[in-house]
Scaffold this motif. Sequence first.
Motif, mmCIF file in Angstrom:
data_model
loop_
_atom_site.group_PDB
_atom_site.id
_atom_site.type_symbol
_atom_site.label_atom_id
_atom_site.label_comp_id
_atom_site.label_asym_id
_atom_site.label_seq_id
_atom_site.Cartn_x
_atom_site.Cartn_y
_atom_site.Cartn_z
ATOM 1 N N ASP A 32 1.271 -1.411 -0.697
ATOM 2 C CA ASP A 32 -0.050 0.275 -0.172
ATOM 3 C C ASP A 32 0.789 1.451 -0.324
ATOM 4 O OD1 ASP A 32 -2.240 1.644 2.313
ATOM 5 O OD2 ASP A 32 -2.413 1.284 -0.084
ATOM 6 N N GLY A 33 1.436 1.773 -1.047
ATOM 7 C CA GLY A 33 2.337 1.901 -0.833
ATOM 8 C C GLY A 33 4.004 2.680 0.078
ATOM 9 N N SER A 46 -2.193 4.258 -4.308
ATOM 10 C CA SER A 46 -1.883 3.076 -2.959
ATOM 11 C C SER A 46 -2.487 4.215 -1.778
ATOM 12 C CB SER A 46 -0.522 3.503 -2.735
ATOM 13 O OG SER A 46 0.095 4.486 -2.627
#
Lengths: 266, 217, 1022
Positions: free
Chosen positions: C319-320, C867
């Motif tokens: 998620d980034g 994200s």
Amino acid sequence: MKYMELAKLIDTTKCTACRGCQIACKQWNEMPGLKTKQLGSYQNPPDLQWNTWTLIRFQEYVNKQGKFSWLFRKDGCMHCTDAACMKVCPSGALHHTEFGTVGIKSHLCIGCKECMAACPFDIPRYNDKTDKVYKCDLCVTRLREGQQPACVKSCITGAITIGGKETMIKKAYARAKELGGDANVYGDKFVGGTHVLYVLNEKPEVYDELPKYPTVPFSIVLWKDVLKPFSLLAAGGVLAGSFLHYIIHGPKTPDEDTATKKGGGE
Amino acid sequence: MKKGLIQATDWYERLVHWMLAISCLVLCFTGLGMMFKSFNFIANMMGGLVVTKYIHNFTGLFFGVALFLAIKMWWHEAGVFEMPEDMEWMNAAGGYLWHVDKVPAVGKYNPGQKMFFLAVAIFGAIMVVTGIVMWFPLRFPTELVRWLFVLHALGFAVIFPLFFVHLYMGTIGSPGSAPAMFTGWVTRAWLKKQHHKWLKEMERKGKLVVSGEEKKV
Amino acid sequence: MEITRRGFLTLTGAVGSGITLSSLGINLIPTKAYAEELNKMNRIKIAKQTTTICCYCSCGCGLICSVDKQTGKIFNIEGDAEHPINEGALCAKGSGFFQMTEANEHRLRKVLYRAPGGTKWEEKDWEWALPRMARLIKDTRDKNFIKTNAKGEVVNRCEAIGHYGSSNVDNEECWLITVMSRTLGLVYIDHQARVCHSPSVGALAESFGRGSMTNHYVDMKNADVILIMGSNMAENHPMGFRWVTKAKERGAKVIHVDPRYTRTSACSDYHVPLRSGTDIAFLGGMINYIIENKKYFNEWVLNYTHASFIAGKDYYFKDGLFSGYDAQKRKYNKDTWVFDKDGRGIPQRDMTLQHPRCVFRLMKEHYSRYTLDKVSSITGVSKENLLKVYEIYSSTGVPDKAGTECYALGWTQHTVGVENIRAMTIVQMLLGNVGIAGGGINAMRGEPNVQGSTDQAILYHILPGYMKQPSASLDTLEKYLTKYTPVSKDPQSANYYQNYPKFFISLLKSFFDDKATKENEFGYNWLPKIDDGKHYSTMHMFDKMYEGKIKGFFCIGADNAVSSPNTGKVRKGLEKLDWLIGENIFDNETYQFWRAPGVDPKKIKTEVFLLPASASMEKEGSISNSGRMVQWKQKACDGPDQCIPVGEITIKIMRAVKELYAKEGGVHAEPILNIYWDYLDRNDCYDALKVAKQMNGRFLKDTVIEDKSKGTKTEFKKGQCVPGFGNLQADGSTCSGNWVHCGSFTADGFNNMAKRGKDDPTGLGLYPNWSWVWPVNRRILYNRASCDVNGKPWDPKRNILEWKGDKWVGDVPDGPWPPMADKEKGKYPFIMQRDGLGAFFGPGMADGPFPEHYEPLEGPLAKNPMSGQLINPAIEIFSSDLDKVARASEEFPYVCTTYSCTEHWCSGALTRWQSWLLEAQPEQYIEIADVLAKEKGIKNGQRVKVSSVRGTVTAVAMVTQRLKPFTIEGKTVHQVGMPFNYGWLFPKNTKDDSANFLTPTVGDANTFCPEYKAFMVNVTKL
């Protein structure tokens, strides 16, 4: 003695409008930069000026198919064979050089501005302080030393090249053929053939300030090729006619006997 | 002055005529010097082409003023044709070109002179107007300027030859005419030959001025 | 026939020879007939002619100055027809070079001084100024010197003096500046490289081992596909575009990806507009395309990269964020970003590329998220255009095709600057485009000598030759060398940086000569140390200046008041200085900050010295273009009046400071008293050659160098130049101010940088005998990767190097070792990498080992489509009251970018004073899409207000069809752009001031290059 007729070829499709030529011309010819304003275009000065002998014109254009392009054209003297400016120049300041280009001898220019009206491309520009007209002279002093004109030398992409006229015409047509579409060669077919040629990507009428069929203006032809000789012929004719009249018909003389008549008071 | 001469022109007429004539000549010759590269020597005699240009332009203004005065002065006499006498005179070419027994009597100005006056008035005015535009061509549309070059040249093509006619007719072509514009006094004989009608008119109106005679009240 | 460029204006003086002219078919006209018309040509024929190099964009074009022998003044400057890069051509700025000479009335000629509270300049002279400046420097330094930091570590530094500049001065001058600032103990040392290509150094070094342009300008002609992305090349690197045009003539395809349709787009085959700040998304999509469609050059990837290395099991991305993120500190703990090693300590490899944690698989997974839909929605590029670019570019992933990428500040000036570039290095390595002719990453630098000034390290975080700046925890030389000397157990990895100690100790010797001994650790502890994990870049410096913590400031060949981001904050900072020392050829907004609009001079107590410097052609010295070519310039004439070269100013200021310390003593005086500073000639004038030779390096005693592999022994005498860095020693017997410059002189002192050999044996544009290129005249970096493992070129048509029998033939090989197929003696091609291989996975980066799309600090979106991380998680956030940000704001709805134009250069501090250039681009403009202008009722040519949350300026609206709105995440987003070349000081009565009133103080996570290229504004009628 054999002189080579030269032509400068401007392939507008290779031009990046970097203005190297515009400034190299000023550098070589020692012309100043003057105050300008941002008018909403990269084109500056907005037009040719007495101190700007070559100018890159910027034009946003959308063709019939909706394709956008940004057209660049290096404007400046076309160095015509049938040069209207030379036709009207009273002093011979505008003259053909041994290369076929139109040179300008500043010391002979009297600032009459007739060339400005005559030029089908609207090129010469006037300076009211020096009372003279200026335009590109294709760097004739450089050519005489076997050097390229300042603009040609400075050109980054080789969009501007110079060589024998026939060679450059062939090169231009080959390039236009390679480009295809509406690409065309401009300059060789009018005013006796110009010594500056363009390869254009679009038809000539698309481009700003570029005449579609430039010619020596009919008015100029009428003036210089008809009226001028006629006026001298007519004057000469009258002089001759007067002489003939005098010796053939004789003058109208007053009658002698009336000279003694007393006048007044009758 | 010889006695018995008649006054043909007063000082004002002569002044205006010469203002016009001299400026016209200056204009023609400076113009010639600029018009033909081969005549540039004329300009060089005057101090160069640039000087010539200034002389031409400013003389043109002077010419314009003189022309205005000339037209104002001579219009009703030289600008108006009197029919049918003027037509008859023209049909006979005034007797100048072939022998004519009787030429109609002519007033102050014969039709030939009237035509010359009109030519100078019209084309002269055209020269002034086109000349001013040619002096400041940047303030006018290019196409207009180009055609005004043509008119200016046309004006010259008309005036210059006609000037030689005028010169001939005013001198050797018509002996006795010249004094009219120099001293202003002409012979009675000349008046009777050339402008009989005018002579009679002046006599009738009592406007005849004769040298050596007191003016009658 | 065509008249080609003539070498008329060359040094040979072979002028107008009958043979050459008549060969053109032109008759020789008797000169006397045209004598009155030939004045300039006649003058040129009898003039003295000198060569110089252009002082603008870094293409490194050659020029010839014609000097009148009577007056000693330059009267003509035009292109050098013999120079291989420009061949006589010049862009607008180069063509106008003459207006930099003293012919320009605006040139500074006298020493100027502004007293505290003063309203104007006073004329002074050197005799007055030097002692006064030395006094101020010493007092400020002694008063504010920090011997130990808060942790008690010895740091020996002065934080109260800042230094900025310059990429516009010669290498030798840059080196003197570096030495002076280090010995004074400064840490706030920075210059234009920071705001220009600092990300390139970081990114390229991480991927390949060295931080510079891999190929060079002329080489671009050899490419089959040229991707111009992150650059407006035809406008800002015009001569580079010359070679793009030559490639086009050979049939190459040119793609221009740029938010605006510019002069580059007009000359490219395709223009693909994309939203500013979304390059990683675009490139991520390309990486995905290449991998999915198997367009990569498999053999190259397997053998020349670490694609087969296996990452540690604790590494992850989610998620980034990558593993190890500390949200509080906004930093990563990189312990998990490692490779599994075998028993010998060599990274484990899976040559089948199937292992789930092998670099290749990790990369494939990471970029599988960059689908066409996603990328299109983020960038605003249509899927059609995306596919077109991906297809065309990836067609170069075969041995006989070459693709090159040309970029500049369009990539570097972002908070993700380094990662933008890293993404492209990944593309190029996948396609096998590195090390080959017509390939590589062409990082086109922006200033004439910014490559040089970076090499000489006028930067806080490095020392000359990319040596690392010592940090506080490294209190001994040994600790320092241990940390920075990489160790590789792999016998096939050349790991050239294992020679680090030789370079570093030679560097110290060049600073202190015989005062640096083994006993005093060669002066290691005399140098200042920066605190671990802290940064001292331009933005940090102005932040401190704004707090009032910086008292003195050197601003050399620069104009921060126009070019630094968030200029409102910068100018307020300048107002708090006690003193400012400026050195330049024209006046500018920074030097006159005390009377800027809205400032009351009476309230400003800063003493300002404006010292008149010689211009580029008025001094001898070398400058390095972007292609690492170190070109020697000749001196055409003296500078006018009191002007002297910056090098001389530096030497004399330091000499004056040294004299004060010798007389009075002072705080931590050792480095100053011990500095080796003999760089003037007998006339007390600057001697560039002395400095250049010191930088190259000299033998400090008679030495015999043994080459065991060749079985040779070479003797060198004391004082001779070191002919190559392979000869440098770690025992103090050699000095070298910059090891990468080693070899610029031969042992006999011949200056290779001044060579003018025009031969090009390969025909590929290498010109091996024109000037000198670092390192060791190697023209294309990593060139052993242009051959297969046996040393045979992948593409015989592009043969720059070949292993023939027992040696390499062609370009200087990147590492003389045999090809890697030779298991005994052969080495991998990326010799500066510890592992010898190209790196896809970059653990050295602060913001992650793989490039990932994050939105700009200030962008149009409230959520990152890729994200949960909206902005780069590792960037430093500045938080003064003038550091405001307006994200996804209705008040500032347009994405703005700033840039330069051909006619002006950087802040305009040089070009605005030149009437030819100013005439062509007189005023600041803002380019707005015609649809947006219509919406707002703005007409072309009308002056408008442009504002961001930080400030406001005005500009003339340029309404154009060249900008089109983007559809981003379903909504319309407009892009606008303006040049940053204008300031309030000149031309007189201008309404313009710097576009940087609008930009934020934020920069790349690794190198702090400011994000000038993506922020939010509003445009309204006045």
